[in-house]
Design a protein around this motif. Structure first.
Motif, PDB file in Angstrom:
ATOM      1  N   UNK A 116       0.859  -1.214  -0.193  1.00  0.00           N
ATOM      2  CA  UNK A 116      -0.068  -0.082   0.178  1.00  0.00           C
ATOM      3  C   UNK A 116       0.750   1.259   0.022  1.00  0.00           C
ATOM      4  N   UNK A 117       2.357   1.143   0.392  1.00  0.00           N
ATOM      5  CA  UNK A 117       2.683   2.365   0.544  1.00  0.00           C
ATOM      6  C   UNK A 117       4.382   2.054  -0.065  1.00  0.00           C
ATOM      7  N   UNK A 118       5.101   3.123  -0.222  1.00  0.00           N
ATOM      8  CA  UNK A 118       6.474   3.044  -0.731  1.00  0.00           C
ATOM      9  C   UNK A 118       7.395   2.291   0.099  1.00  0.00           C
ATOM     10  N   UNK A 119       7.186   2.402   1.446  1.00  0.00           N
ATOM     11  CA  UNK A 119       7.997   1.475   2.373  1.00  0.00           C
ATOM     12  C   UNK A 119       7.407  -0.123   2.367  1.00  0.00           C
ATOM     13  N   UNK A 120       6.511  -0.305   1.815  1.00  0.00           N
ATOM     14  CA  UNK A 120       5.944  -1.549   1.913  1.00  0.00           C
ATOM     15  C   UNK A 120       6.688  -2.229   0.593  1.00  0.00           C
ATOM     16  N   UNK A 121       6.501  -1.522  -0.391  1.00  0.00           N
ATOM     17  CA  UNK A 121       6.846  -2.021  -1.767  1.00  0.00           C
ATOM     18  C   UNK A 121       8.546  -2.383  -1.764  1.00  0.00           C
ATOM     19  N   UNK A 122       9.187  -1.308  -1.157  1.00  0.00           N
ATOM     20  CA  UNK A 122      10.606  -1.229  -1.200  1.00  0.00           C
ATOM     21  C   UNK A 122      11.279  -2.832  -1.117  1.00  0.00           C
ATOM     22  N   UNK A 123      10.795  -3.525  -0.360  1.00  0.00           N
ATOM     23  CA  UNK A 123      11.145  -4.912  -0.084  1.00  0.00           C
ATOM     24  C   UNK A 123      11.015  -6.022  -1.327  1.00  0.00           C
ATOM     25  N   UNK A 124      10.474  -5.672  -2.042  1.00  0.00           N
ATOM     26  CA  UNK A 124      10.119  -6.253  -3.360  1.00  0.00           C
ATOM     27  C   UNK A 124      10.316  -5.807  -4.861  1.00  0.00           C
ATOM     28  N   UNK A 125      11.250  -5.043  -4.941  1.00  0.00           N
ATOM     29  CA  UNK A 125      11.770  -4.302  -6.112  1.00  0.00           C
ATOM     30  C   UNK A 125      12.270  -5.265  -7.016  1.00  0.00           C
ATOM     31  N   UNK A 126      13.041  -6.176  -6.514  1.00  0.00           N
ATOM     32  CA  UNK A 126      13.879  -7.404  -7.664  1.00  0.00           C
ATOM     33  C   UNK A 126      12.661  -8.334  -7.968  1.00  0.00           C
ATOM     34  N   UNK A 127      11.826  -8.906  -7.323  1.00  0.00           N
ATOM     35  CA  UNK A 127      10.716  -9.804  -7.947  1.00  0.00           C
ATOM     36  C   UNK A 127       9.815  -9.045  -8.849  1.00  0.00           C
ATOM     37  N   UNK A 128       9.464  -7.830  -8.565  1.00  0.00           N
ATOM     38  CA  UNK A 128       8.593  -6.927  -9.639  1.00  0.00           C
ATOM     39  C   UNK A 128       9.354  -6.675 -10.792  1.00  0.00           C
ATOM     40  N   UNK A 129      10.753  -6.474 -10.662  1.00  0.00           N
ATOM     41  CA  UNK A 129      11.015  -6.243 -11.800  1.00  0.00           C
ATOM     42  C   UNK A 129      11.211  -7.377 -12.742  1.00  0.00           C
ATOM     43  N   UNK A 130      11.631  -8.353 -12.076  1.00  0.00           N
ATOM     44  CA  UNK A 130      11.778  -9.964 -12.810  1.00  0.00           C
ATOM     45  C   UNK A 130      10.436 -10.283 -13.630  1.00  0.00           C
ATOM     46  N   UNK A 131       9.279  -9.960 -12.648  1.00  0.00           N
ATOM     47  CA  UNK A 131       8.128 -10.443 -13.028  1.00  0.00           C
ATOM     48  C   UNK A 131       7.627  -9.515 -14.558  1.00  0.00           C
ATOM     49  N   UNK A 132       8.083  -8.282 -14.339  1.00  0.00           N
ATOM     50  CA  UNK A 132       7.713  -7.661 -15.438  1.00  0.00           C
ATOM     51  C   UNK A 132       8.466  -8.160 -16.855  1.00  0.00           C
ATOM     52  N   UNK A 133       9.583  -8.475 -16.861  1.00  0.00           N
ATOM     53  CA  UNK A 133      10.431  -9.093 -17.816  1.00  0.00           C
ATOM     54  C   UNK A 133       9.833 -10.385 -18.411  1.00  0.00           C
ATOM     55  N   UNK A 134       9.157 -10.863 -17.517  1.00  0.00           N
ATOM     56  CA  UNK A 134       8.226 -12.280 -18.112  1.00  0.00           C
ATOM     57  C   UNK A 134       7.029 -11.824 -18.771  1.00  0.00           C
ATOM     58  N   UNK A 135       6.576 -10.566 -18.532  1.00  0.00           N
ATOM     59  CA  UNK A 135       5.245 -10.128 -19.148  1.00  0.00           C
ATOM     60  C   UNK A 135       5.879  -9.582 -20.453  1.00  0.00           C
ATOM     61  N   UNK A 136       7.017  -8.866 -20.412  1.00  0.00           N
ATOM     62  CA  UNK A 136       7.633  -8.496 -21.659  1.00  0.00           C
ATOM     63  C   UNK A 136       8.669  -9.175 -22.218  1.00  0.00           C
ATOM     64  N   UNK A 137       8.715  -9.981 -22.930  1.00  0.00           N
ATOM     65  CA  UNK A 137       9.885 -10.791 -23.208  1.00  0.00           C
ATOM     66  C   UNK A 137      10.405 -10.659 -24.654  1.00  0.00           C
ATOM     67  N   UNK A 138      11.481 -10.340 -24.614  1.00  0.00           N
ATOM     68  CA  UNK A 138      12.309 -10.126 -25.890  1.00  0.00           C
ATOM     69  C   UNK A 138      12.881 -11.677 -26.265  1.00  0.00           C
ATOM     70  N   UNK A 139      12.545 -12.337 -27.624  1.00  0.00           N
ATOM     71  CA  UNK A 139      13.078 -13.639 -27.649  1.00  0.00           C
ATOM     72  C   UNK A 139      14.271 -13.540 -29.018  1.00  0.00           C
ATOM     73  N   UNK A 140      15.063 -14.470 -28.839  1.00  0.00           N
ATOM     74  CA  UNK A 140      15.795 -14.632 -29.702  1.00  0.00           C
ATOM     75  C   UNK A 140      15.339 -15.565 -30.948  1.00  0.00           C
ATOM     76  N   UNK A 141      14.666 -16.542 -30.581  1.00  0.00           N
ATOM     77  CA  UNK A 141      13.895 -17.385 -31.506  1.00  0.00           C
ATOM     78  C   UNK A 141      12.829 -17.967 -30.743  1.00  0.00           C
ATOM     79  N   UNK A 142      12.084 -18.949 -31.365  1.00  0.00           N
ATOM     80  CA  UNK A 142      11.110 -19.668 -30.713  1.00  0.00           C
ATOM     81  C   UNK A 142      11.235 -20.565 -29.575  1.00  0.00           C
ATOM     82  N   UNK A 143      12.576 -20.931 -29.230  1.00  0.00           N
ATOM     83  CA  UNK A 143      13.037 -21.590 -28.069  1.00  0.00           C
ATOM     84  C   UNK A 143      13.757 -20.628 -27.041  1.00  0.00           C
ATOM     85  N   UNK A 144      14.404 -19.775 -27.205  1.00  0.00           N
ATOM     86  CA  UNK A 144      15.242 -18.872 -26.222  1.00  0.00           C
ATOM     87  C   UNK A 144      14.965 -17.534 -26.176  1.00  0.00           C
TER      88      UNK A 144
END
Length: 428
Positions: A296-324
């Motif tokens: 709910x607050x900035x101090x709440x979220x500060x513990x979760x920055x790395x997981x949120x960042x990695x989650x977003x990269x799974x939502x927007x995924x740049x692919x080399x080809x169909x497998x990688x």
């Protein structure tokens, strides 16, 4: 077969989880990213929302000052000077601005009376402020500003954050968008001459270059990739970002790789709307013995920055080809360091809450009505007026409330959806 990340090796071609050489057996994935520099990982923007009422004396003071002072009205709150502007299309009546400090305060929701408890205050903090103070001090300042405007104790209603990584040695090229996989169908591309909004499912950009690409909606998770040096020059923040990359804000914000003054800088931003963080709050499970997750607050979220960042990269995924996955995406996703540890939790978004069995019907009904509104060339104000008279409004309001979507957020979403239906030819 699930998409995979290529194996990583160091300069001696030994397996190394942080190596910059990427190899995939029998696949056309062979990349040496040793020249890519990860400069800094930071929180770029914070928008903190508060539940409260508004002190009537504040509005009386503003009205009186406007009658007696020409030009913009000055106010002083919690040790900071602000100029008062109209809230415009923000959904708030007033906007208090202090660009020198990097603070903006939106006051008094237009959808509620000032003495009704609601999301009456939103404090927005820019890098100019965030880079100079710890997250604890930032939260204290935001809370203090909000409390100075309300006669009752304010509470955290939600927070939006933008996470940013600045890099050198890579920038998106013409193949970037065709290789980008995302559930979002909204992409905005901007270059030095024009801009375009396209549908990821119906068009592929395979030509030219661009300065900025934005993927996703403002009310969800949004990715933005752009030339940070050009943006910093336009916004007069060049000295600020160069100080950041050179380590002058250490230890609050440490740099990872040395900044090369002769190279361009690309910024990747992942932007999380407050409704998304509330979904994480509802859906995330903690290990036994740990307190539940709050976002709910900035101090709440500060513990979760790395997981949120990695989650977003799974939502927007740049692919080399169909497998990688493209190796650059692996590097950016897993090597960005936001300096703060995070708890042992199972991160998951929950889109539903108990007792809401008609959510799908509400969403379908509103979507169909927006299509009709767009066909008849309604403005978003006309569309909003008709929605309020449709008989759907009470259920829609509860639907939005359960997802942390404020009235101003919904008005903006309605405006965007109407524009999309017109511009993407979804209506005849």
């Amino acid at each position: 077969m699930a998409i995979q990340h290529a194996e990583r090796f160091n300069s001696l071609y030994e397996p190394d989880s942080k190596g910059r050489i990427f190899l995939a057996p029998k696949q056309s994935v062979d990349s040496d990213l040793s020249n890519v520099r990860l400069l800094t990982s930071t929180v770029d923007t914070v928008r903190q929302i508060y539940h409260c009422t508004i002190d009537s004396a504040f509005e009386d003071k503003i009205t009186q000052l406007r009658e007696t002072h020409p030009g913009h009205v000055p106010v002083h709150l919690h040790g900071f000077d602000f100029l008062v502007f109209s809230g415009g299309a923000s959904g708030y009546r007033y906007r208090l601005q202090n660009n020198d400090a990097g603070l903006t305060v939106f006051v008094r929701s237009r959808s509620r009376r000032p003495d009704d408890v609601g999301s009456h205050i939103k404090v927005e903090v820019s890098p100019k402020f965030l880079l100079h103070y710890s997250f604890v001090d930032v939260q204290l300042v935001m809370d203090g500003i909000a409390q100075s405007l309300s006669p009752i104790e304010v509470s955290h209603a939600g927070v939006s954050i933008h996470l940013a990584l600045d890099i050198q040695g890579w920038k998106p090229d013409a193949s970037f968008l065709p290789r980008l996989h995302s559930r979002s169908r909204r992409i905005a591309r901007h270059d030095g001459f024009d801009s375009a909004v396209i549908s990821l499912g119906s068009a592929a950009v395979t030509y030219g270059s661009f300065e900025t690409v934005t993927v996703g909606a403002v009310t969800g998770v949004q990715m933005c990739v752009y030339d940070k040096l050009k943006e910093a020059k336009k916004s007069d923040k060049l000295d600020l970002v160069r100080d950041l990359w050179s380590g002058k804000f250490s230890p609050l914000w440490d740099f990872q790789d040395q900044y090369d003054t002769s190279q361009d800088v690309t910024r990747i931003e992942m932007r999380f709307h407050h409704s998304v963080l509330r979904q994480f709050e509802r859906g995330t499970e903690t290990l036994d013995g740990l307190p539940p997750v709050r976002m709910r607050s900035y101090t709440d979220v500060i513990d979760h920055l790395c997981p949120l960042w990695r989650y977003a990269f799974n939502l927007f995924q740049l692919r080399q080809n169909s497998k990688y996955v493209d190796p650059i995406w692996t590097l950016l996703q897993h090597d960005a360091e936001f300096q703060y540890s995070y708890r042992s939790v199972n991160y998951r978004r929950s889109y539903k809450t108990s007792g809401e069995g008609i959510e799908k019907n509400i969403a379908l009904a509103v979507g169909n009505m927006i299509t009709v509104f767009a066909r008849n060339k309604f403005t978003h104000k006309q569309a909003l007026s008709h929605l309020k008279k449709s008989g759907l409004w009470p259920d829609l309001s509860e639907y939005n409330k359960s997802r942390g979507i404020s009235r101003s957020d919904f008005v903006e979403l309605l405006r965007v959806r109407l524009l999309e239906r017109r511009m993407l030819a979804n209506v005849s």
